[in-house]
Design a protein around this motif. Structure first.
Motif, mmCIF file in Angstrom:
data_model
loop_
_atom_site.group_PDB
_atom_site.id
_atom_site.type_symbol
_atom_site.label_atom_id
_atom_site.label_comp_id
_atom_site.label_asym_id
_atom_site.label_seq_id
_atom_site.Cartn_x
_atom_site.Cartn_y
_atom_site.Cartn_z
ATOM 1 N N LEU A 155 -33.849 -8.079 55.380
ATOM 2 C CA LEU A 155 -33.829 -7.103 54.230
ATOM 3 C C LEU A 155 -35.242 -6.592 53.825
ATOM 4 O O LEU A 155 -35.181 -5.385 53.339
ATOM 5 C CB LEU A 155 -33.245 -7.594 52.977
ATOM 6 C CG LEU A 155 -31.743 -7.858 52.895
ATOM 7 C CD1 LEU A 155 -31.376 -8.500 51.597
ATOM 8 C CD2 LEU A 155 -31.219 -6.361 52.772
ATOM 9 N N LEU A 171 -31.107 0.552 57.057
ATOM 10 C CA LEU A 171 -30.670 1.243 55.964
ATOM 11 C C LEU A 171 -31.378 2.569 56.045
ATOM 12 O O LEU A 171 -32.351 2.642 56.355
ATOM 13 C CB LEU A 171 -30.923 0.467 54.715
ATOM 14 C CG LEU A 171 -29.918 -1.026 54.767
ATOM 15 C CD1 LEU A 171 -30.618 -1.962 53.459
ATOM 16 C CD2 LEU A 171 -28.516 -0.209 54.111
ATOM 17 N N ILE A 177 -32.179 -4.366 57.354
ATOM 18 C CA ILE A 177 -30.866 -3.959 58.461
ATOM 19 C C ILE A 177 -29.574 -3.816 57.538
ATOM 20 O O ILE A 177 -29.465 -4.246 56.577
ATOM 21 C CB ILE A 177 -30.323 -5.203 59.202
ATOM 22 C CG1 ILE A 177 -31.777 -5.494 59.929
ATOM 23 C CG2 ILE A 177 -29.349 -4.985 60.190
ATOM 24 C CD1 ILE A 177 -32.188 -4.787 61.296
ATOM 25 N N ARG A 178 -28.702 -3.079 58.083
ATOM 26 C CA ARG A 178 -27.394 -2.449 57.350
ATOM 27 C C ARG A 178 -26.732 -3.738 57.370
ATOM 28 O O ARG A 178 -26.716 -4.585 57.985
ATOM 29 C CB ARG A 178 -26.600 -1.624 58.163
ATOM 30 C CG ARG A 178 -27.382 -0.147 58.084
ATOM 31 C CD ARG A 178 -26.643 0.890 59.023
ATOM 32 N NE ARG A 178 -27.196 2.080 59.071
ATOM 33 C CZ ARG A 178 -26.812 3.173 58.135
ATOM 34 N NH1 ARG A 178 -25.889 2.959 57.560
ATOM 35 N NH2 ARG A 178 -27.509 4.174 58.431
ATOM 36 N N ASN A 179 -25.687 -3.875 56.300
ATOM 37 C CA ASN A 179 -24.854 -5.143 56.140
ATOM 38 C C ASN A 179 -23.909 -5.198 56.986
ATOM 39 O O ASN A 179 -23.478 -6.462 57.096
ATOM 40 C CB ASN A 179 -24.027 -5.189 54.947
ATOM 41 C CG ASN A 179 -23.153 -4.314 54.597
ATOM 42 O OD1 ASN A 179 -23.138 -3.103 55.100
ATOM 43 N ND2 ASN A 179 -22.339 -4.455 53.530
ATOM 44 N N THR A 180 -23.529 -4.343 58.005
ATOM 45 C CA THR A 180 -22.744 -4.707 58.925
ATOM 46 C C THR A 180 -23.149 -3.837 60.202
ATOM 47 O O THR A 180 -23.566 -2.669 60.097
ATOM 48 C CB THR A 180 -21.420 -4.084 58.795
ATOM 49 O OG1 THR A 180 -21.256 -2.960 57.952
ATOM 50 C CG2 THR A 180 -20.303 -5.085 58.348
ATOM 51 N N VAL A 181 -23.300 -4.568 61.305
ATOM 52 C CA VAL A 181 -23.656 -3.952 62.484
ATOM 53 C C VAL A 181 -22.787 -3.892 63.685
ATOM 54 O O VAL A 181 -21.748 -5.048 63.777
ATOM 55 C CB VAL A 181 -24.968 -5.054 63.249
ATOM 56 C CG1 VAL A 181 -25.056 -4.321 64.475
ATOM 57 C CG2 VAL A 181 -25.886 -5.070 62.310
ATOM 58 N N GLU B 124 -18.111 -2.185 54.285
ATOM 59 C CA GLU B 124 -18.647 -2.115 55.390
ATOM 60 C C GLU B 124 -19.483 -0.707 55.414
ATOM 61 O O GLU B 124 -19.329 0.256 54.445
ATOM 62 C CB GLU B 124 -17.899 -2.431 56.617
ATOM 63 C CG GLU B 124 -17.349 -3.834 56.689
ATOM 64 C CD GLU B 124 -16.352 -4.121 57.597
ATOM 65 O OE1 GLU B 124 -16.541 -4.915 58.557
ATOM 66 O OE2 GLU B 124 -15.473 -3.587 57.440
ATOM 67 N N ASP B 125 -20.457 -0.636 56.266
ATOM 68 C CA ASP B 125 -21.162 0.686 56.606
ATOM 69 C C ASP B 125 -20.607 1.741 56.873
ATOM 70 O O ASP B 125 -19.725 1.972 57.835
ATOM 71 C CB ASP B 125 -21.975 0.372 57.771
ATOM 72 C CG ASP B 125 -23.218 1.219 57.950
ATOM 73 O OD1 ASP B 125 -23.607 1.416 56.603
ATOM 74 O OD2 ASP B 125 -23.726 1.645 58.752
ATOM 75 N N MET B 128 -19.878 3.587 60.072
ATOM 76 C CA MET B 128 -19.118 2.797 61.197
ATOM 77 C C MET B 128 -17.755 2.870 60.943
ATOM 78 O O MET B 128 -16.856 3.167 61.614
ATOM 79 C CB MET B 128 -19.877 1.196 60.920
ATOM 80 C CG MET B 128 -18.905 0.356 61.741
ATOM 81 S SD MET B 128 -19.825 -1.156 61.863
ATOM 82 C CE MET B 128 -18.549 -2.443 61.982
ATOM 83 N N ARG B 167 -28.041 -9.021 48.724
ATOM 84 C CA ARG B 167 -26.738 -8.594 49.436
ATOM 85 C C ARG B 167 -26.064 -7.259 49.492
ATOM 86 O O ARG B 167 -25.862 -6.466 50.200
ATOM 87 C CB ARG B 167 -25.498 -9.803 49.403
ATOM 88 C CG ARG B 167 -24.472 -9.577 50.266
ATOM 89 C CD ARG B 167 -23.692 -10.732 50.430
ATOM 90 N NE ARG B 167 -22.890 -11.175 48.999
ATOM 91 C CZ ARG B 167 -21.860 -10.260 48.483
ATOM 92 N NH1 ARG B 167 -21.318 -9.289 49.093
ATOM 93 N NH2 ARG B 167 -21.508 -10.731 47.181
ATOM 94 N N SER B 170 -28.002 -4.354 50.433
ATOM 95 C CA SER B 170 -27.756 -4.165 52.047
ATOM 96 C C SER B 170 -26.607 -3.165 52.405
ATOM 97 O O SER B 170 -26.409 -2.787 53.246
ATOM 98 C CB SER B 170 -27.821 -5.255 52.582
ATOM 99 O OG SER B 170 -26.313 -6.126 52.412
ATOM 100 N N TYR B 171 -25.915 -2.968 51.069
ATOM 101 C CA TYR B 171 -25.019 -2.084 51.349
ATOM 102 C C TYR B 171 -25.547 -0.445 50.984
ATOM 103 O O TYR B 171 -26.117 -0.299 50.124
ATOM 104 C CB TYR B 171 -23.738 -2.087 50.219
ATOM 105 C CG TYR B 171 -22.955 -3.219 50.215
ATOM 106 C CD1 TYR B 171 -23.462 -4.598 50.699
ATOM 107 C CD2 TYR B 171 -21.577 -3.213 49.574
ATOM 108 C CE1 TYR B 171 -22.645 -5.554 51.014
ATOM 109 C CE2 TYR B 171 -20.860 -4.181 49.620
ATOM 110 C CZ TYR B 171 -21.326 -5.406 50.457
ATOM 111 O OH TYR B 171 -20.340 -6.487 50.449
ATOM 112 N N GLN B 172 -25.383 0.153 52.192
ATOM 113 C CA GLN B 172 -26.022 1.456 52.226
ATOM 114 C C GLN B 172 -25.895 2.270 51.021
ATOM 115 O O GLN B 172 -26.788 2.756 50.364
ATOM 116 C CB GLN B 172 -25.478 2.386 53.366
ATOM 117 C CG GLN B 172 -26.423 3.687 53.610
ATOM 118 C CD GLN B 172 -25.540 4.733 54.464
ATOM 119 O OE1 GLN B 172 -24.981 4.091 55.276
ATOM 120 N NE2 GLN B 172 -25.597 5.777 54.259
#
Lengths: 378, 368
Positions: A155, A171, A177-181, B124-125, B128, B167, B170-172
């Motif tokens: 983060l 981000l 890093i984004r929360n989902t890859v 989620e992102d 995506m 956490r 980290s959500y865009q």
């Protein structure tokens, strides 16, 4: 126990008499009965259930197998596999960043994860050697600690200290890093590795009964099978024998000239590396990386599955792992639907599942404690 | 040996069960699957599903995602793919679209490319998710970054406190909103304060997070004065946040998910009676009364509609129309009209990008 001239047997003793040698299979049997009741009550579409179980056997067995070696070496259930999983995820982020795809991508990820997991495992082992007899809770807390470090790295440090320039991974601010890859590059890479020979799809009609579609993740099953063979082989080697000796009695082993601490660290390193690879297999099947939480999912559920399979903190085999994954995940698929079918309210399904899933983990632990006491009493 | 025996008997039983209870789902029309949280996560989305079931009896198949969804992603995926295993299910509404949704959509579309997916409040992102979901509905977090701060200023705030944790950051969209809030605060002359709270999905769980809010708000108010606007990004924190603001006199301009039912009834001890269920104007009226009684009128605000509720009910509406081929989900005007009709309020709609149908909406606030 004599009381007033009448012999009073403890319940445990009674259970032992009644069940005899069967007591070792008590936990799996209990779960099997629950699963069957669940399937009947939920009126589940069995094709769906079987497909789901095939998938989950592929997805989870490798991870559960990674727990076996520390049990043999007397370290109990290794909650530290969470740390191995983090190594796997770090490798996946790197592979995704460099856009290495398919089976090659997965293989490269395994290679990258290897030194990381060895390092993490070694450090974990050092700590666990300082906490003999309390390895399980120490491992669990180590997992929380490592999670904090992991978050810090991904983060805050990525994009600042660690240079990275990839808008799909980072981000929008460029830090973290984004929360989902999206793992589309390596998604199902191993599951479908043998598509050239057979794609694993089973679908036909047995008279009026439709069978399938079931898809067997052939590649993953093969690799898991190889690991089973590998673990059996390892246990027959000198190292395996030493691990067993350390597991039976550390003191006697050290008197016999076995370097106990080193053997224990080796066991943890093996376990951590396998967990890292297991996590890679898990995630290639899921297809997305939940950057900050994917690893948290595995420790508890892998351990629960192993316990359900009839293993204990001191004794666990490959059979326990496979049977455990089968039963535990059947229950996980069946119980919410069973709860919903019985009570007719959707959310009760969820509460029922939680009650059942965690309740039976507790029951499994209690039953083991019981069984451990039986020989002493008998 | 014995394990083998158990294995054998399990297999025998499984085959027996399979022979006896093969399930035939013979439904004449289609069904819509709805996945929501239980009432312990966010009551609105669950009640929305109940309302949809009442409106369209027999159409909806409702299941819930795990309370502990961050840890039990596999269960989420299984629940969604389980709905798709029913051949009569033609659309699935996932609200909230928690992590695992994209993986589930991908798995389902492998064998059922015809199923329409509507995602409410995606976690989620976004770039995506918009590639996989047929449509997504979420409150416009970027726009709210400005509107919440502006409202706070209007309500008399001199400082703006933002509670969150790594956490969520980290959500865009949440991270972006925080940055916009900071900029907007600087523009309007408000001091922006960021406080890290414990993650309710962490080791301490929800209780630790709630306790922190209850303890920290009085500390912050003592330090910064009463004219501080409080905002938290997490659902579980809203009730303690509102309760603590009521006690200390601070301002709450909006919750994370704006809704009259989110946090207010619990914090005020307001009972939602049978005639109030789903009747949002009535609930808002009652909250207004309670707040005025406590002498805090003008210090609290929210949207007149419940986003969780509307994502489910409007999602079902959109799914139904889409299956019947009466709407094109890529048509933003048509989608907006459908949602507005569903809520009875004027809304502003915006699309995230041209790569998908990720719709973000905004509704005017009401101040209690």
């Amino acid at each position: 126990m004599k009381r007033g001239g009448v012999e009073v047997r403890s319940f445990g003793y009674f259970l032992q008499l009644r069940t005899g040698v069967f007591s070792r299979s008590m936990v799996p049997a209990f779960f099997a009965v629950l699963c069957i009741i669940g399937v009947v009550v939920a009126k589940l579409d069995l094709n769906y259930l079987i497909n789901e179980i095939f998938t989950r056997l592929g997805r989870n067995t490798f991870l559960v197998l990674s727990l076996l070696i520390p049990v043999v070496a007397g370290l109990g259930l290794n909650f530290g596999i969470v740390i191995g999983a983090m190594a796997g995820q770090i490798a996946l982020v790197i592979v995704t960043h460099y856009r290495i795809e398919g089976l090659t991508g997965l293989a490269v990820a395994m290679l990258i994860a290897l030194p990381l997991a060895v390092l993490f495992g070694w450090l974990t082992g050092l700590v666990l050697n300082k906490a003999k007899g309390r390895e399980m809770v120490t491992g669990m807390i180590l997992g929380f600690f490592a999670n904090g470090l992991y978050q810090l790295i991904f983060l805050v440090l990525v994009g600042t200290v660690i240079p990275m320039n990839n808008p799909t991974l980072l981000l929008p601010s460029g830090i973290g890093i984004r929360n989902t890859v999206d793992l589309i590059g390596v998604a199902n890479a191993l599951d479908r590795a043998l598509d050239g020979i057979w794609d694993g799809l089973i679908m036909f009609d047995l008279g009026p009964i439709p069978v399938g579609p079931w898809r067997i993740p052939l590649g993953t099953w093969l690799v898991t099978g190889l690991l089973c063979g590998g673990i059996s082989f390892l246990m027959k080697t000198r190292l395996g024998q030493q691990m067993r000796a350390v597991g039976e009695d550390g003191h006697i082993a050290s008197v016999a000239g076995i370097p106990v601490n080193r053997i224990r660290i080796t066991a943890i390193v093996y376990s951590t590396v396998l967990a890292a690879w297991g996590q890679l297999i898990f995630l290639q099947n899921i297809g997305t990386l939940n950057t900050y939480n994917s690893h948290e999912q595995i420790g508890m559920f892998s351990i629960a599955a192993l316990l359900v399979g009839g293993a204990s903190t001191r004794k666990a085999g490959i059979g326990n792992a496979i049977l455990g994954v089968f039963l535990f995940h059947t229950l996980f698929v069946v119980s919410p639907l069973a709860g919903q079918a019985v009570f007719g309210i959707p959310q009760i399904g969820e509460y029922f599942r939680v009650f059942l899933a965690y309740g039976v983990i507790a029951v499994a632990l209690v039953l083991h404690a019981w069984q451990n006491r039986l020989p002493a009493k008998g | 040996m014995l394990r083998k025996k158990v294995f054998f008997w399990v297999s025998v039983f499984m085959i027996f069960v399979m022979m006896t209870c093969a399930v035939f789902a013979a439904a004449p029309t289609f069904k819509i699957g709805v996945v929501t949280g239980t009432v312990s996560q966010n009551e609105d989305e669950y009640r929305g599903a109940e309302a949809a079931i009442r409106k369209y009896p027999g159409l909806i198949k409702h299941v819930t995602y795990p309370d502990n969804f961050m840890q039990e992603q596999e269960t989420t995926i299984a629940q969604i793919t389980g709905l798709a295993a029913d051949r009569s299910v033609k659309a699935i509404v996932v609200n909230q679209a928690i992590p695992g949704t994209v993986a589930a959509i991908r798995k389902v579309k492998e064998t059922r490319p015809d199923i329409i997916f509507i995602a409410g409040e995606p976690h989620e992102d976004p770039p995506m998710l918009e590639r996989y979901a047929d449509a997504a509905l979420i409150s416009n977090n970027r726009a709210r970054g400005k509107s919440i701060v502006q409202l706070a200023k209007k309500m008399g705030a001199k400082k703006f406190l933002h509670y969150s944790f790594p956490r969520h950051m980290s959500y865009q969209q949440l991270a972006e909103r925080r940055d916009i809030m900071r900029q907007e605060c600087a523009k309007l002359g408000l001091e922006f304060i960021f406080v890290t709270a414990p993650d309710p999905m962490g080791e301490g769980g929800i209780p630790a997070a709630q306790q922190f809010i209850l303890e920290d708000v009085p500390r912050q108010v003592a330090k910064h004065g009463k004219d501080i606007a409080l905002f938290s990004t997490n659902c579980a924190m809203q009730e303690p946040l509102i309760a603590a603001a009521l006690k200390t006199g601070a301002i709450v301009p909006e919750q994370c998910c704006p809704s009259p039912t989110h946090g207010y009834p619990g914090a005020l001890g307001l009972e939602i009676t049978q005639d109030m269920k789903g009747n949002f104007p009535k609930i808002a009226q009652e909250i207004s009364k309670e707040i005025a009684k406590k002498g805090a009128a003008g210090r609290f605000a929210t949207w007149p509609v419940a986003t969780g509720y509307l994502n489910t009910t409007a999602g079902v509406e959109l799914a139904k129309l889409a299956v019947e081929k009466k709407i094109k989900l890529s048509d933003i005007k048509a989608v907006q009209q459908t949602v507005e009709k569903n809520t009875g309020h004027k809304m502003q709609f915006e699309r995230l990008s041209n790569k998908g149908n990720y719709y973000m909406y905004l509704v005017d606030s009401i101040v209690f």
